[in-house]
Design a protein around this motif. Structure first.
Motif, PDB file in Angstrom:
ATOM      1  N   SER A 154       0.030  -8.568   3.840  1.00  0.00           N
ATOM      2  CA  SER A 154      -0.549  -7.238   3.603  1.00  0.00           C
ATOM      3  C   SER A 154       0.399  -6.099   3.960  1.00  0.00           C
ATOM      4  O   SER A 154      -0.011  -4.945   3.988  1.00  0.00           O
ATOM      5  CB  SER A 154      -1.850  -7.084   4.410  1.00  0.00           C
ATOM      6  OG  SER A 154      -1.624  -7.309   5.789  1.00  0.00           O
ATOM      7  N   SER A 155       1.640  -6.427   4.275  1.00  0.00           N
ATOM      8  CA  SER A 155       2.589  -5.354   4.576  1.00  0.00           C
ATOM      9  C   SER A 155       2.858  -4.531   3.310  1.00  0.00           C
ATOM     10  O   SER A 155       2.917  -5.066   2.209  1.00  0.00           O
ATOM     11  CB  SER A 155       3.893  -5.936   5.124  1.00  0.00           C
ATOM     12  OG  SER A 155       4.506  -6.763   4.147  1.00  0.00           O
ATOM     13  N   ILE A 156       3.027  -3.244   3.509  1.00  0.00           N
ATOM     14  CA  ILE A 156       3.255  -2.323   2.390  1.00  0.00           C
ATOM     15  C   ILE A 156       4.383  -1.382   2.772  1.00  0.00           C
ATOM     16  O   ILE A 156       4.329  -0.713   3.807  1.00  0.00           O
ATOM     17  CB  ILE A 156       1.990  -1.516   2.062  1.00  0.00           C
ATOM     18  CG1 ILE A 156       0.827  -2.461   1.714  1.00  0.00           C
ATOM     19  CG2 ILE A 156       2.234  -0.535   0.934  1.00  0.00           C
ATOM     20  CD1 ILE A 156      -0.496  -1.749   1.558  1.00  0.00           C
ATOM     21  N   GLU A 157       5.380  -1.352   1.971  1.00  0.00           N
ATOM     22  CA  GLU A 157       6.493  -0.436   2.209  1.00  0.00           C
ATOM     23  C   GLU A 157       6.150   0.935   1.625  1.00  0.00           C
ATOM     24  O   GLU A 157       5.241   1.077   0.803  1.00  0.00           O
ATOM     25  CB  GLU A 157       7.771  -0.969   1.552  1.00  0.00           C
ATOM     26  CG  GLU A 157       8.224  -2.317   2.103  1.00  0.00           C
ATOM     27  CD  GLU A 157       8.588  -2.251   3.574  1.00  0.00           C
ATOM     28  OE1 GLU A 157       9.061  -1.187   4.018  1.00  0.00           O
ATOM     29  OE2 GLU A 157       8.377  -3.252   4.279  1.00  0.00           O
ATOM     30  N   VAL A 158       6.887   1.956   2.078  1.00  0.00           N
ATOM     31  CA  VAL A 158       6.730   3.289   1.488  1.00  0.00           C
ATOM     32  C   VAL A 158       7.021   3.178  -0.004  1.00  0.00           C
ATOM     33  O   VAL A 158       8.081   2.710  -0.415  1.00  0.00           O
ATOM     34  CB  VAL A 158       7.682   4.303   2.157  1.00  0.00           C
ATOM     35  CG1 VAL A 158       7.583   5.647   1.459  1.00  0.00           C
ATOM     36  CG2 VAL A 158       7.351   4.448   3.625  1.00  0.00           C
TER      37      VAL A 158
END
Length: 1018
Positions: A154-158
């Motif tokens: 669920s990690s989300i980068e800019v």
């Protein structure tokens, strides 16, 4: 035809507009949401946690109240920064949850990340998870209070940096710029074409002819259009003055109300008091609607808050304003309030325009003031607070005085005309006093009548002389005050019997160095984005008033000098020139506290009048004097700003002041050129129109741009709500009370069903939200230790806000019994406290308290008390048995007073409740006391036993009781009728008669006219 300078200007403007569109698009791409399609078997609260580098914590989370029922879309905002992981707590109670879809998307609806069901990992309090028919089914354990699911991957980068955005979308911005550039080029060619064919000239000539023939109608039309334009989001885009967004109402978080959207974006009102209408004025309108339509009674009383409180006598029930009958007639609809707010601003703008036209006889000045009146900083600061209605009829008071003087100045005025103008003056005064808040309303009325008296005397003095004109004016003023006595006399009587937060003398003014803020509220807006609630106008008013200063000696009008005198007086009080020790020694003034606010309201009206004079004087001045005016106006602005800058050293206000300065200089350059040439050309008019627009645009309402730096300094009303949608829990409570055939009070746990909002729902609550409240009832709340919210009452005397949490209910059970609290509504899943039982769960949980005292009962003996705390001793001895505690001075001879002996308590039956009355039947076994658990107000109730009027006493600190001497069955009636009502109506009728007599004498050669006619015959 198309010069290089014009091309460069078009290119720059096109790039700015295209850049603004691109920036809004860029922010929408960065704004992310966690979106889940879900349904649950039980209502509760769902929460999403996002780890942005600090682990999971409450600050980095967002919760939403969820309802039981069909599949719904729930939208959780995410921060516009890199997210390491997401944790999802689907509900806070035991339930079965079905999830159809889960994803992260941006504001434009683009899917950033889709979560397959295998990414859901149970962490705690999950019994099992499985998939069925394309859905994820989650079963929590029994007695769950924090089921938790972790989302894998669920990690989300800019998502988008500004460089990447420009690289990918720069061509779109260029396309926008090209389209805007072509629009400007086309507009330029159209203007050239129109000029060649004299379309503009002929149109201007036609407008001039129409305005010359019907100036007042055109001014009224301009005022109406300006009011609509200033409120365009409300008029055209379904926004509202009374939206519940961001305010605790029935629910404490989105959706706030049944059926309201979950994903609506709220406005930061930056400290403006937007809750007063939601918690008090709008619910009171529903109470008024029910009283008039359902019970056919005038709404004197509000039984829904504080155990029952005066409503009309609050001085701000608003029902005396004809515009207020719009929301009353539409009941709970938000549209009624929106119509009222827009029409109120229009009536004010039209009144200002017509008043300035009457004083200056200048159409352009009047039209500009009518427009400017709709774009005051005051409307942003107070937004939906009824204090804005104080302005509505204020200019009409002065206008009507001048009209009355014009009639009286005629050689032989007709009686009919004199009577009509006198009655209209009384009517507009009544409207002005009843329209808004009493403090600001009375102060504004005093200033408007003072200026109106001067206008009247200026008209009449040539016929009757100063002294006689003054005496006639005083006579009319006295008659008008008498006519308005139902408003002020009932208010003063209720005030003498009530507790307010203004009881301790206190005076607050603003320092004189902040005076520049009166002309733009930006100078009152602090670095944290909050506003001081100080009335302000706009910079255009400053420039107009500055022009009036330049022509001070040239203007010989008494009205002009009177306006200046009153303006300086109000400013001296509001901005601390008059020492506080003087103000605090003046009765009533020393109870206002917020003196800066009360006296700034009439300042605004007077400033608009002076600006009208200034514009008129500038337009009619010589070229040389015009240049002097421009230099003086610029110097005044710079002087006020420099004084402010030396005291604050604020970078934001410096930039804002520079922006204003650029606009002013740009406009003044055009005016200087016009003064040199003596002619008005198209270019000058267009540039001046743009400058006029820039000085006003920030003070109107606007749709939310999504650009934080812009939205922080403009007013963005939020979505209109449908208040007719029903809450299942509220309807259940109403039916439950109806089935038991006995009234009972209902409170909310914590912020649920916030105090005051219950009146809109037709549920009797506990906490008073009105300005005037019962001191006896407040003391009873303190005796039973009903919690005061210190966080909301910093620096406030006699704080009204009291809320109770679930864990505080058991220790205060006996007190809640005395107060008649039979039901509590709470957020679904809230821990049920000891001593209550859960009887219903839907959008809210409903708890029932079976130990509550009956609303009314007979008791055959009383507890003699000598001080209020003796009630606590009685509660400790018999915490569940109803009793009647009475001060010894009220107990008649022979009444049993031994509380330790066995007492008989017989509950009442056959209740009939209306807006102003409570009726019931009760049996008495002998001598004793009939107790009604509703607020005691001395002399304001008509009490009767079996149809015969009787007296009543104060019982149990705050309630009412009637002595009976013998056994029997009694029909009891308590009807609220203000003690001073008959007296007020008599004075009002006498005032109207005096008004008619003065009008008749002034028109028929009576005593007032004799001197004039003798002089004429001589």
């Amino acid at each position: 035809m198309f010069s290089r300078i014009k091309a460069i200007a078009f290119i720059i403007l096109s790039l700015i507009i295209a850049g603004g569109i691109g920036y809004k698009d860029y922010r929408e791409l960065r704004q992310l949401y966690f979106v889940v399609d879900m349904e649950t078997s039980t209502p509760g609260v769902s929460q999403v946690f996002f780890d942005v580098g600090h682990g999971y914590n409450e600050q980095d989370s967002h919760l939403i109240q969820i309802q039981r029922g069909n599949l719904q879309k729930y939208i959780f905002p995410l921060p516009a920064q890199a997210i390491k992981a997401i944790r999802f707590d689907p509900i806070n109670v035991s339930a079965v949850i079905r999830i159809k879809d889960a994803k992260v998307e941006n504001k434009q609806g683009d899917i950033i990340k889709q979560f397959p069901f295998q990414d859901f990992r149970p962490i705690q309090q999950i019994n099992k998870m499985d998939t069925s028919e394309g859905s994820l089914i989650i079963h929590t354990i029994d007695n769950a209070n924090d089921p938790t699911v972790h989302l894998e991957k669920s990690s989300i980068e800019v998502q988008v940096g500004w460089r990447d955005y420009i690289t990918k979308h720069g061509w779109i911005i260029i396309g926008y710029g090209l389209l805007v550039f072509l629009f400007f080029v086309g507009l330029d060619h159209f203007v050239i074409f129109a000029r060649r064919h004299q379309f503009v000239i002929s149109g201007a000539r036609k407008l001039k002819i129409v305005s010359a023939a019907n100036p007042r109608k055109i001014i009224a039309f301009i005022g109406l259009i300006a009011a609509i334009v200033s409120c365009y989001p409300v008029v055209f885009f379904d926004k509202s003055f009374v939206s519940p967004v961001g305010i605790a109402t029935l629910y404490t978080s989105p959706p706030y109300l049944p059926g309201f959207p979950l994903d609506v974006v709220g406005e930061d009102f930056r400290g403006s008091d937007v809750a007063a209408t939601t918690w008090s004025f709008a619910p009171n309108t529903v109470v008024q609607h029910d009283a008039l339509i359902r019970y056919f009674e005038f709404p004197f009383w509000n039984r829904y808050v504080g155990g029952g409180l005066p409503l009309f006598a609050q001085g701000q029930s608003l029902i005396g304003d004809v515009l207020h009958w719009i929301p009353i007639s539409l009941g709970e609809s938000a549209i009624g309030w929106d119509i009222k707010f827009v029409l109120s601003k229009a009536v004010f703008a039209v009144g200002m325009g017509l008043l300035v036209f009457r004083l200056t006889s200048n159409f352009l000045a009047s039209s500009l003031i009518a427009i400017s009146s709709c774009f005051l900083g005051f409307f942003a600061i107070w937004f939906n607070h009824p204090v804005v209605f104080v302005l509505t009829y204020a200019p009409w008071v002065v206008l009507q005085w001048d009209r009355l003087g014009e009639i009286f100045a005629m050689p032989r005025p007709r009686t009919r005309d004199c009577v009509i103008q006198g009655v209209l003056l009384a009517a507009v005064t009544w409207l002005q006093l009843n329209a808004g808040s009493p403090k600001e309303g009375v102060i504004t009325a005093c200033f408007m009548h003072a200026l109106g008296m001067l206008a009247f005397m200026d008209q009449v003095r040539h016929k009757r002389g100063w002294i006689q004109s003054f005496l006639i004016g005083i006579g009319f003023s006295f008659a008008i005050v008498m006519v308005a006595s139902p408003h002020w006399l009932l208010f003063l009587d209720a005030l003498s019997k009530s507790l307010t937060q203004y009881d301790i003398p206190e005076v607050h003014t603003f320092p004189l160095w902040q005076f520049v803020g009166f002309f733009d509220n930006f100078f009152f807006q602090l670095s944290n984005g909050r506003l001081h609630a100080v009335p302000s106008t706009n910079m255009f008013v400053l420039l107009g008033a500055s022009s009036a200063i330049a022509s001070f000696r040239r203007n010989k009008s008494i009205k002009f000098y009177g306006a200046w005198l009153l303006f300086v007086l109000a400013m001296s009080i509001a901005y601390g020139v008059v020492p506080q020790f003087i103000l605090i020694s003046i009765p009533l003034i020393n109870k206002i506290q917020t003196v800066w606010n009360a006296f700034s309201v009439p300042m605004m009206i007077l400033a608009l009048i002076l600006a009208g004079y200034g514009i008129r004087d500038y337009l009619t001045a010589s070229e040389a004097h015009k240049k002097i005016v421009l230099v003086l106006s610029l110097s005044i602005f710079l002087g006020l700003w420099l004084v402010y800058a030396l005291m604050t050293h604020s970078g934001r206000t410096f930039l804002f002041a520079m922006a204003i300065l650029i606009v002013i200089i740009f406009g003044f350059i055009q005016l200087y050129r016009q003064a040199d040439s003596g002619a008005w050309n198209k270019r000058i008019l267009i540039i001046l129109a743009c400058c006029f627009l820039l000085l006003h645009v920030r003070h109107g309402m606007h749709l939310m741009t999504g650009i934080k730096e812009v939205d922080a300094y403009i007013l963005n009303p939020t979505q209109r709500a449908d208040y007719s949608n029903k809450s299942s829990a509220v309807e259940y409570v109403k039916n439950r009370i109806k089935e038991k055939m006995a009234p009972s009070r209902v409170i909310g746990e914590g912020l649920v069903m916030f105090p005051g909002y219950n009146a809109r729902l037709g549920l009797e609550g506990l906490i008073p939200v009105e300005a005037l409240r019962s001191g006896h009832f407040d003391k009873l709340l303190s005796l039973v230790d009903y919690p005061v919210m210190a966080w909301a009452c910093a620096g406030v005397q006699a704080c009204w806000l009291r809320l109770i949490n679930s864990d505080q209910i058991p220790s205060r059970a006996a007190g809640l019994d005395v107060l008649g609290v039979g039901y509590v509504v709470a957020t679904p899943g809230t821990q049920v406290p000891q001593g209550v039982k859960l009887i219903h769960s839907s959008d809210l949980d409903v708890w029932e308290r079976e130990t509550v005292w009956p609303r009314a009962f007979f008791v055959n003996q009383v507890l003699e008390i000598h001080k209020p705390t003796d009630i606590l001793d009685a509660l400790a001895k018999a915490p569940r048995a109803p009793f009647a505690a009475v001060e010894s001075r009220f107990i008649p001879q022979g009444m049993p007073k031994d509380i330790n002996a066995a007492s008989q308590v017989i509950p009442a039956r056959q209740y009939a409740l209306t807006s102003n009355s409570t009726q019931f039947s009760v049996d008495a076994t002998g001598p004793g006391l009939i107790v009604l658990g509703e607020t005691y107000y001395p002399e304001d109730f008509a009490a009767s036993l079996n149809g015969e009027r009787v007296g009543y006493i104060r019982v149990n600190q705050a309630f009412k009781g009637i002595w009976v001497e013998k056994a029997g069955s009694y029909d009891v009636d308590f009807t609220y009728r203000p003690a001073k009502l008959d007296q007020a109506m008599t004075i009002s009728v006498c005032g109207m008669l005096l008004l008619l007599i003065l009008s008749a004498l002034s028109s028929r050669g009576g005593l007032i006219n004799r001197r004039f006619h003798d002089a004429e015959s001589g």
